[in-house]
Write a protein that holds these residues in place. Structure first.
Motif, short mmCIF file in Angstrom:
data_model
loop_
_atom_site.label_atom_id
_atom_site.label_comp_id
_atom_site.label_asym_id
_atom_site.label_seq_id
_atom_site.Cartn_x
_atom_site.Cartn_y
_atom_site.Cartn_z
N VAL A 261 45.26 39.31 41.10
CA VAL A 261 44.11 40.20 41.23
C VAL A 261 43.80 40.42 42.72
N SER A 262 43.71 41.70 43.11
CA SER A 262 43.38 41.97 44.52
C SER A 262 41.94 42.43 44.69
N THR A 263 41.45 43.25 43.75
CA THR A 263 40.04 43.65 43.85
C THR A 263 39.37 43.62 42.48
N ILE A 264 38.07 43.37 42.50
CA ILE A 264 37.24 43.47 41.30
C ILE A 264 36.09 44.41 41.66
N SER A 265 35.96 45.50 40.90
CA SER A 265 34.87 46.44 41.16
C SER A 265 33.89 46.44 40.01
N LEU A 266 32.65 46.73 40.35
CA LEU A 266 31.57 46.69 39.37
C LEU A 266 30.91 48.07 39.37
N VAL A 267 30.89 48.69 38.18
CA VAL A 267 30.35 50.04 38.06
C VAL A 267 29.26 50.04 36.99
N VAL A 268 28.15 50.70 37.28
CA VAL A 268 27.06 50.83 36.31
C VAL A 268 26.99 52.30 35.90
N SER A 269 27.27 52.56 34.59
CA SER A 269 27.52 53.95 34.18
C SER A 269 26.35 54.89 34.41
N ASN A 270 25.11 54.42 34.23
CA ASN A 270 23.98 55.35 34.33
C ASN A 270 23.22 55.29 35.65
N ASN A 271 23.74 54.60 36.63
CA ASN A 271 23.04 54.57 37.92
C ASN A 271 23.33 55.84 38.73
N PRO A 272 22.38 56.23 39.61
CA PRO A 272 22.60 57.45 40.40
C PRO A 272 23.88 57.39 41.24
N ASN A 273 24.17 56.22 41.80
CA ASN A 273 25.45 55.98 42.45
C ASN A 273 26.13 54.87 41.65
N VAL B 37 39.42 45.85 37.34
CA VAL B 37 40.21 44.82 38.02
C VAL B 37 41.57 45.38 38.40
N GLN B 38 41.86 45.32 39.69
CA GLN B 38 43.19 45.70 40.16
C GLN B 38 44.04 44.44 40.14
N ALA B 39 44.98 44.36 39.18
CA ALA B 39 45.83 43.18 39.06
C ALA B 39 47.25 43.56 39.47
N ALA B 40 48.14 42.57 39.44
CA ALA B 40 49.51 42.81 39.87
C ALA B 40 50.17 43.91 39.04
N ASP B 41 49.85 43.97 37.74
CA ASP B 41 50.51 44.95 36.88
C ASP B 41 49.67 46.19 36.61
N GLY B 42 48.71 46.48 37.45
CA GLY B 42 47.94 47.71 37.29
C GLY B 42 46.45 47.48 37.17
N VAL B 43 45.74 48.56 36.83
CA VAL B 43 44.29 48.51 36.77
C VAL B 43 43.85 48.24 35.33
N HIS B 44 42.97 47.29 35.15
CA HIS B 44 42.42 46.98 33.83
C HIS B 44 40.90 47.09 33.88
N ILE B 45 40.31 47.45 32.73
CA ILE B 45 38.86 47.53 32.73
C ILE B 45 38.26 46.80 31.52
N ALA B 46 36.99 46.48 31.63
CA ALA B 46 36.23 45.91 30.52
C ALA B 46 34.81 46.44 30.64
N LYS B 47 34.16 46.59 29.47
CA LYS B 47 32.80 47.15 29.49
C LYS B 47 31.84 46.28 28.71
N GLN B 48 30.61 46.28 29.14
CA GLN B 48 29.56 45.67 28.33
C GLN B 48 28.29 46.49 28.44
N ASN B 49 27.66 46.69 27.28
CA ASN B 49 26.42 47.45 27.28
C ASN B 49 25.25 46.52 27.57
N ILE B 50 24.37 46.94 28.46
CA ILE B 50 23.18 46.16 28.76
C ILE B 50 21.96 47.04 28.53
N LYS B 51 21.06 46.54 27.69
CA LYS B 51 19.82 47.29 27.42
C LYS B 51 18.80 46.92 28.48
N VAL B 52 18.20 47.94 29.07
CA VAL B 52 17.21 47.69 30.11
C VAL B 52 15.86 48.14 29.60
N THR B 53 14.89 47.22 29.63
CA THR B 53 13.56 47.60 29.15
C THR B 53 12.69 48.14 30.27
#
Lengths: 102, 161
Positions: free
Chosen positions: B95-107, B139-155
Motif C-alpha cells: 500500500v502506498s497511499t490511503i485516501s479518505l473521501v466524504v461523498s456529501n461534503n462540499p470538498n 487504497v492504492q495497493a501494489a495490484d491497483g486501486v481498491h475502495i471500500a465504503k461505509q454509510n455514516i448517519k449524521v444528526t
C-alpha cells in the motif's frame, strides 16, 4: 502553548504507535461567521512525520479534517527513535514537535 | 482533466500559430492564452474539487473494485458531524497511499496519507461531515486501486454556516 501534542508507544512486534493532536482552527473557507461573512480558508494542508530524519508518514489534508486535527498510525521502529512532526497550513504557517520514543 | 490538457495543447499551438500568423489573428490567440493560464492556476489541488466524480478520477478510483480487505472503523451514527473518528486499515500488500473521501461534503476529498517504508496500512483521523454521507476509503495497493465504503448517519452537521 505548544500546538502539537505528540505521543508514541512501543507495541509488540517492533511497531511504534504514533498519536498526534494539533491545535488548529481548520477553517474550510465555506463557513460564515455570525455577521454572515465568509471565514477565509485556513487549514493544515500537509503533515510530515520523520523517525530519525527518515520520513515515515506524509499526510495531505483538506478542509474536511476536524478542528484541532488528530491522527494516529504505526510504523516499524524502535525505542529511542527521534520522531519529528511538522505541519504546514494554507496561510504559510508551520510548526513542529519532537519526541524520543520511550 | 481532459479539458485542461486540451487547453494546454491549444495554448502550445497558439503560441507557435501567433508567431507565424498575421497581426490580425494575434489578439484572439492572446485572449485564449490568458484564459488557459487562469484555468491552470485556479484548480491545482484535488482537495479543492467539488464533484465526487472528479475526486475519484483524480485518485484513479473511478473503476476501482470494492475490496473486503479494507476495513473502515467509524460510528454508524455520528451525533456531532464536526468530529467523526475514522480509522482505515487494510491487509492488501504494497500500500502506498490511503485516501479518505466524504461523498456529501462540499470538498469531498478529506485526506491522503502517503505511507513510506515500514509504515503500517492503518491510519486514524477525525473528519467533519456536513450531512449523512458515505465515507469512502481509497487504497492504492501494489495490484491497483481498491475502495471500500461505509454509510455514516449524521444528526448534526459539522460544517457550520
Amino acid at each position: 502553548m505548544p500546538s502539537i501534542k505528540l505521543r508514541a508507544k512501543a507495541l509488540e512486534g517492533g511497531l511504534i504507535e504514533v498519536k498526534a493532536l494539533m491545535t488548529h482552527p481548520m477553517e474550510t473557507g465555506l463557513r460564515k461567521d455570525s455577521a454572515g461573512e465568509l471565514v477565509p480558508a485556513h487549514f493544515i494542508s500537509e503533515v510530515i512525520v520523520t523517525a530519525n530524519d527518515k520520513e515515515v508518514m506524509k499526510a495531505n489534508w483538506g478542509g474536511s479534517i476536524s478542528k484541532n486535527p488528530y491522527m494516529a498510525f504505526t510504523y516499524k521502529g524502535a525505542v529511542g527513535d527521534k520522531l519529528k512532526l511538522t505541519w504546514k497550513d494554507t496561510k504559510g504557517g508551520t510548526d513542529s514537535g519532537e519526541l524520543v520514543v520511550a | 482533466m481532459k479539458r485542461r490538457t486540451f487547453l494546454g495543447n491549444t495554448l502550445a499551438l497558439a503560441t507557435t500559430g501567433a508567431a507565424l500568423s498575421t497581426g490580425l489573428l494575434a489578439p484572439q490567440w492572446a485572449a485564449a492564452a490568458g484564459e488557459a493560464s487562469a484555468a491552470s492556476e485556479a484548480s491545482p489541488s484535488p482537495f479543492n474539487l467539488k464533484a465526487l466524480d472528479e475526486v475519484l478520477k483524480s485518485l484513479n478510483a473511478t473503476d476501482a473494485k470494492t475490496s473486503d480487505a479494507i476495513k473502515i472503523k467509524a460510528p454508524e451514527i455520528a451525533e456531532n458531524g464536526a468530529v467523526v473518528p475514522v480509522s482505515i486499515s487494510t491487509t492488501l500488500a504494497g500500500v502506498s497511499t490511503i485516501s479518505l473521501v466524504v461523498s456529501n461534503n462540499p470538498n469531498p476529498l478529506a485526506a491522503t496519507f502517503t505511507l513510506l517504508e515500514g509504515t503500517s496500512p492503518d491510519v486514524t483521523t477525525r473528519i467533519k461531515m456536513a450531512k449523512t454521507a458515505e465515507v469512502i476509503a481509497i487504497v492504492q495497493a501494489a495490484d491497483g486501486v481498491h475502495i471500500a465504503k461505509q454509510n455514516i448517519k449524521v444528526t448534526l452537521g459539522g460544517c457550520g454556516g
